[in-house]
Design an enzyme around this catalytic site. Structure first.
Site, PDB file in Angstrom:
ATOM      1  N   MET A  35      52.595 -12.799  15.418  1.00 46.13           N
ATOM      2  CA  MET A  35      53.289 -12.421  14.175  1.00 46.13           C
ATOM      3  C   MET A  35      53.887 -13.631  13.468  1.00 46.13           C
ATOM      4  O   MET A  35      54.937 -13.514  12.835  1.00 46.13           O
ATOM      5  CB  MET A  35      54.427 -11.408  14.475  1.00 46.13           C
ATOM      6  CG  MET A  35      53.996 -10.199  15.263  1.00 46.13           C
ATOM      7  SD  MET A  35      55.394  -9.164  15.766  1.00 46.13           S
ATOM      8  CE  MET A  35      56.088 -10.121  17.115  1.00 46.13           C
ATOM      9  N   ASP A  69      48.195   2.612  15.157  1.00 47.22           N
ATOM     10  CA  ASP A  69      48.676   1.509  14.314  1.00 47.22           C
ATOM     11  C   ASP A  69      47.549   0.894  13.509  1.00 47.22           C
ATOM     12  O   ASP A  69      46.380   1.106  13.788  1.00 47.22           O
ATOM     13  CB  ASP A  69      49.259   0.389  15.191  1.00 47.22           C
ATOM     14  CG  ASP A  69      50.587   0.781  15.792  1.00 47.22           C
ATOM     15  OD1 ASP A  69      51.212   1.726  15.291  1.00 47.22           O
ATOM     16  OD2 ASP A  69      50.983   0.131  16.773  1.00 47.22           O
ATOM     17  N   LYS A 118      51.760   0.289  11.711  1.00 51.31           N
ATOM     18  CA  LYS A 118      52.629  -0.832  12.014  1.00 51.31           C
ATOM     19  C   LYS A 118      51.872  -2.144  11.797  1.00 51.31           C
ATOM     20  O   LYS A 118      50.796  -2.341  12.287  1.00 51.31           O
ATOM     21  CB  LYS A 118      53.042  -0.727  13.475  1.00 51.31           C
ATOM     22  CG  LYS A 118      54.344  -1.421  13.748  1.00 51.31           C
ATOM     23  CD  LYS A 118      54.629  -1.390  15.215  1.00 51.31           C
ATOM     24  CE  LYS A 118      55.442  -0.181  15.603  1.00 51.31           C
ATOM     25  NZ  LYS A 118      55.873  -0.287  16.988  1.00 51.31           N
TER      26      LYS A 118
END
Ligand code: SAH
Length: 245
Positions: free
Chosen positions: A170, A34, A56
């Site tokens: 996030m 990632d 990602k």
């Protein structure tokens, strides 16, 4: 048939990689990785290992999850040691469970190699313990990806305890909503809050404020992703415990 190692790469600082992770990386035929994986770690793979970037980032995927699952499956049919490298810990907002399930359903062997999650280590590098006697008796790691004003929120906003530390992953783009919502459910507007960018690395940046002013502070200090948000009285301990950089 090969085996897939669902492996945590830690939060950034290469030295926070586990010995077990390092062993499988050095023995990899394929590494599927990632965006959040420190490139220095990738150098540990053998020269002739196949390196596949699936990028990602913050819930946006370069490859959709079902295609990542399929890549792991196909590679496991072809090669012996497939390392799936993810930032932090593979089972903390890493979709490691979905990948493991996909492989199990197709009879592919896997191992889970936990990693040092950013949720705890990034605050630690900012001098913020997630629990502290007399200050915080629990901590919760919450997705900040979901807009808190979403109609049917999966987060039970009213369940946050007054003496609980909350870590949002996030969540940078939702920071304003998150703070607003926490104040709405009764958190004091002067509750300490920090936003930490690229924690544990040489680019680490920390913005400290309160629920009321952190949005402004983050803007002023130019904090970017990846970043996590930590809310609670423990943030004040940074004044005494700051140690890194
Ligand atoms: N599995 C990972 C989390 C994946 S979700 C783990 O256990 O750490 C990705 C989010 O993690 C980012 O949006 C950010 O909120 C956080 N994150 C990961 N590494 C970080 C770092 N070095 N500094 C700050 N936040 C980080």
């Amino acid at each position: 048939m090969g085996k897939v190692y669902l492996t945590g790469a830690g939060p950034g600082d290469m030295d926070l990689l586990t010995i077990k992770a390092l062993k499988v990386i050095r023995n990899a035929d394929v590494v599927v990785y990632d965006r959040l994986v420190n490139p220095e770690i990738l150098n540990e793979a053998p020269q002739d290992a196949e390196m596949i970037y699936v990028g990602k980032a913050d819930g946006k995927h370069t490859l959709p999850q079902d295609e990542i699952n399929e890549v792991l499956y196909q590679k496991a049919l072809e090669k012996e040691n497939v390392v799936r490298l993810k930032g932090g810990d593979p089972f903390v907002f890493g979709r490691g469970g979905e990948e493991a399930k996909y492989l199990r359903d197709r009879g592919i062997d896997f191992e889970i190699i936990p990693g040092v999650t950013s949720a705890i280590s990034v605050p630690a590098y900012a001098g913020i313990p997630v629990t502290h006697r007399g200050i915080a008796v629990s901590f919760r790691v919450v997705t900040g990806h979901e807009a808190p004003n979403k109609q049917k929120s999966q987060i039970d906003w009213n369940s946050f305890r007054y003496d609980e530390t909350i870590v949002f992953l996030m969540g940078l783009h939702n920071l304003a909503n998150i703070c607003e919502n926490l104040i709405k459910i009764g958190k004091a507007p002067d509750t300490p809050c920090a936003v930490i960018q690229e924690g544990t690395t040489n680019n680490q940046k920390v913005a400290v404020g309160t629920l009321e002013n952190i949005v402004e502070t983050v803007k002023k200090e130019g904090i970017g992703t990846p970043a996590l948000i930590i809310v609670g009285q423990v943030v004040s301990l940074r004044e005494d415990l700051k140690w890194f950089r």
